[in-house]
Scaffold this motif. Structure first.
Motif, PDB file in Angstrom:
ATOM      1  N   LEU A 130      37.139  20.791  60.384  1.00  0.00           N
ATOM      2  CA  LEU A 130      38.319  22.066  60.468  1.00  0.00           C
ATOM      3  C   LEU A 130      39.421  21.693  60.411  1.00  0.00           C
ATOM      4  O   LEU A 130      40.367  22.633  59.691  1.00  0.00           O
ATOM      5  CB  LEU A 130      37.808  22.468  61.881  1.00  0.00           C
ATOM      6  CG  LEU A 130      38.385  23.801  62.533  1.00  0.00           C
ATOM      7  CD1 LEU A 130      38.293  25.008  61.694  1.00  0.00           C
ATOM      8  CD2 LEU A 130      38.208  23.918  63.936  1.00  0.00           C
ATOM      9  N   MET A 131      40.054  20.475  60.708  1.00  0.00           N
ATOM     10  CA  MET A 131      41.286  19.986  60.653  1.00  0.00           C
ATOM     11  C   MET A 131      41.564  20.108  59.254  1.00  0.00           C
ATOM     12  O   MET A 131      42.744  20.574  58.627  1.00  0.00           O
ATOM     13  CB  MET A 131      41.604  18.696  61.119  1.00  0.00           C
ATOM     14  CG  MET A 131      43.064  18.277  61.123  1.00  0.00           C
ATOM     15  SD  MET A 131      43.440  16.960  59.686  1.00  0.00           S
ATOM     16  CE  MET A 131      41.992  15.893  59.515  1.00  0.00           C
TER      17      MET A 131
ATOM     18  N   ASN B  87      45.041  17.951  54.547  1.00  0.00           N
ATOM     19  CA  ASN B  87      45.492  16.667  54.453  1.00  0.00           C
ATOM     20  C   ASN B  87      44.326  15.873  54.081  1.00  0.00           C
ATOM     21  O   ASN B  87      43.689  15.240  54.969  1.00  0.00           O
ATOM     22  CB  ASN B  87      45.942  16.279  55.981  1.00  0.00           C
ATOM     23  CG  ASN B  87      46.739  14.979  56.000  1.00  0.00           C
ATOM     24  OD1 ASN B  87      46.487  14.105  55.220  1.00  0.00           O
ATOM     25  ND2 ASN B  87      47.427  14.924  57.131  1.00  0.00           N
ATOM     26  N   PHE B  88      44.235  15.447  53.077  1.00  0.00           N
ATOM     27  CA  PHE B  88      43.057  14.564  52.327  1.00  0.00           C
ATOM     28  C   PHE B  88      43.322  13.168  52.785  1.00  0.00           C
ATOM     29  O   PHE B  88      42.187  12.835  53.259  1.00  0.00           O
ATOM     30  CB  PHE B  88      42.964  14.898  50.959  1.00  0.00           C
ATOM     31  CG  PHE B  88      41.550  14.206  50.585  1.00  0.00           C
ATOM     32  CD1 PHE B  88      40.426  14.560  50.673  1.00  0.00           C
ATOM     33  CD2 PHE B  88      41.699  12.908  49.761  1.00  0.00           C
ATOM     34  CE1 PHE B  88      39.147  14.036  50.321  1.00  0.00           C
ATOM     35  CE2 PHE B  88      40.673  12.225  49.244  1.00  0.00           C
ATOM     36  CZ  PHE B  88      39.385  13.040  49.323  1.00  0.00           C
TER      37      PHE B  88
ATOM     38  N   ALA C 226      44.434  11.968  55.443  1.00  0.00           N
ATOM     39  CA  ALA C 226      43.990  11.838  56.768  1.00  0.00           C
ATOM     40  C   ALA C 226      42.353  11.853  57.154  1.00  0.00           C
ATOM     41  O   ALA C 226      41.669  11.193  58.015  1.00  0.00           O
ATOM     42  CB  ALA C 226      44.880  12.696  57.928  1.00  0.00           C
ATOM     43  N   PHE C 227      42.050  12.695  56.333  1.00  0.00           N
ATOM     44  CA  PHE C 227      40.595  13.169  56.365  1.00  0.00           C
ATOM     45  C   PHE C 227      39.726  12.116  55.800  1.00  0.00           C
ATOM     46  O   PHE C 227      38.764  11.711  56.470  1.00  0.00           O
ATOM     47  CB  PHE C 227      40.339  14.465  55.855  1.00  0.00           C
ATOM     48  CG  PHE C 227      39.088  15.059  55.815  1.00  0.00           C
ATOM     49  CD1 PHE C 227      38.445  15.381  56.675  1.00  0.00           C
ATOM     50  CD2 PHE C 227      38.403  15.111  54.384  1.00  0.00           C
ATOM     51  CE1 PHE C 227      36.802  15.792  56.750  1.00  0.00           C
ATOM     52  CE2 PHE C 227      36.886  15.579  54.480  1.00  0.00           C
ATOM     53  CZ  PHE C 227      36.099  15.989  55.671  1.00  0.00           C
ATOM     54  N   GLN C 228      40.038  11.516  54.910  1.00  0.00           N
ATOM     55  CA  GLN C 228      39.409  10.476  54.335  1.00  0.00           C
ATOM     56  C   GLN C 228      39.570   9.269  54.971  1.00  0.00           C
ATOM     57  O   GLN C 228      38.508   8.661  55.203  1.00  0.00           O
ATOM     58  CB  GLN C 228      40.228  10.190  52.739  1.00  0.00           C
ATOM     59  CG  GLN C 228      39.390   9.179  51.865  1.00  0.00           C
ATOM     60  CD  GLN C 228      40.027   8.940  50.551  1.00  0.00           C
ATOM     61  OE1 GLN C 228      41.347   9.362  50.359  1.00  0.00           O
ATOM     62  NE2 GLN C 228      39.207   8.857  49.572  1.00  0.00           N
ATOM     63  N   THR C 229      40.319   8.782  55.891  1.00  0.00           N
ATOM     64  CA  THR C 229      40.469   7.811  56.691  1.00  0.00           C
ATOM     65  C   THR C 229      39.558   8.130  57.674  1.00  0.00           C
ATOM     66  O   THR C 229      38.944   7.120  58.319  1.00  0.00           O
ATOM     67  CB  THR C 229      42.038   7.619  57.149  1.00  0.00           C
ATOM     68  OG1 THR C 229      42.678   7.212  56.090  1.00  0.00           O
ATOM     69  CG2 THR C 229      42.061   6.638  58.399  1.00  0.00           C
ATOM     70  N   PHE C 230      39.763   9.443  58.392  1.00  0.00           N
ATOM     71  CA  PHE C 230      38.690   9.629  59.446  1.00  0.00           C
ATOM     72  C   PHE C 230      37.207   9.467  59.044  1.00  0.00           C
ATOM     73  O   PHE C 230      36.552   9.280  59.773  1.00  0.00           O
ATOM     74  CB  PHE C 230      39.012  11.249  60.013  1.00  0.00           C
ATOM     75  CG  PHE C 230      38.247  11.430  61.032  1.00  0.00           C
ATOM     76  CD1 PHE C 230      38.347  11.177  62.225  1.00  0.00           C
ATOM     77  CD2 PHE C 230      37.089  12.227  61.081  1.00  0.00           C
ATOM     78  CE1 PHE C 230      37.856  11.537  63.389  1.00  0.00           C
ATOM     79  CE2 PHE C 230      35.993  12.543  62.119  1.00  0.00           C
ATOM     80  CZ  PHE C 230      36.542  12.177  63.313  1.00  0.00           C
ATOM     81  N   LEU C 231      36.769   9.928  57.752  1.00  0.00           N
ATOM     82  CA  LEU C 231      35.455   9.837  57.140  1.00  0.00           C
ATOM     83  C   LEU C 231      35.154   8.365  57.105  1.00  0.00           C
ATOM     84  O   LEU C 231      33.871   7.973  57.252  1.00  0.00           O
ATOM     85  CB  LEU C 231      35.246  10.517  55.895  1.00  0.00           C
ATOM     86  CG  LEU C 231      35.426  12.254  55.844  1.00  0.00           C
ATOM     87  CD1 LEU C 231      35.145  12.421  54.633  1.00  0.00           C
ATOM     88  CD2 LEU C 231      34.333  12.686  56.887  1.00  0.00           C
ATOM     89  N   SER C 232      35.874   7.703  56.703  1.00  0.00           N
ATOM     90  CA  SER C 232      35.700   6.171  56.775  1.00  0.00           C
ATOM     91  C   SER C 232      35.333   5.635  58.129  1.00  0.00           C
ATOM     92  O   SER C 232      34.194   4.712  58.377  1.00  0.00           O
ATOM     93  CB  SER C 232      36.781   5.349  56.264  1.00  0.00           C
ATOM     94  OG  SER C 232      36.980   5.672  54.884  1.00  0.00           O
TER      95      SER C 232
END
Length: 149
Positions: free
Chosen positions: A41-42, A48-49, A51-57
């Motif tokens: 959702l964020m 903000n890819f 940040a999203f990519q870091t979170f997915l990791s």
């Protein structure tokens, strides 16, 4: 990446602690899904890819750890065919759920509403299947506890 509270060593668990531990791990998995949905959702709101990519990791590591621990529980319970089979089904359903969750997110990004609805219906059915397996495991726990005492 944060450490999930209540981390325990599966190999040190007593046999009667294994299924309660599995249920705790499943609860952690549910919380991790909620964090994944929040991150999606964020991303949809901010794009903000990085940040999203870091979170997915981080999420991937958490899901991996939970699955590894559940597989250790399954291995320790391999002599109980019902429990073993139910844990195997649970893990299979959870793998499908993660894939469908990803597919749903992609459909949302690509604004494919018809595909989104189809995937969402599959996801709802899969969650019902997961809940049924968890209910079976609760029954298994009652039987297992009765045998162990």
């Amino acid at each position: 990446m944060e450490k999930i509270e209540d981390d325990i060593n599966i190999n040190e668990c007593k046999m009667n602690e294994l299924l309660p531990t599995l249920f705790r791990l499943q609860s952690q998995r549910c919380l991790t899904y909620q964090r994944l949905y929040d991150a999606q959702l964020m991303f949809l709101n901010t794009h903000n890819f990085p940040a999203f990519q870091t979170f997915l990791s981080d999420i991937t590591v958490i899901f991996g750890r939970i699955s590894e621990e559940i597989l250790l529980i399954k291995k320790r319970l391999e002599n109980n065919k019902n429990i073993f089979k139910h844990i195997e089904q649970l893990q299979g359903y959870e793998q499908q759920k993660l894939q469908l969750t990803n597919d749903l997110f992609v459909a949302k990004i690509e604004k494919k509403n018809e595909q989104f609805e189809e995937i969402n219906q599959k996801l709802i059915k899969l969650i019902d299947n997961i809940n049924e397996i968890l209910e079976e495991l609760r029954y298994d726990q009652e039987e297992f506890t009765a045998i162990e005492t």
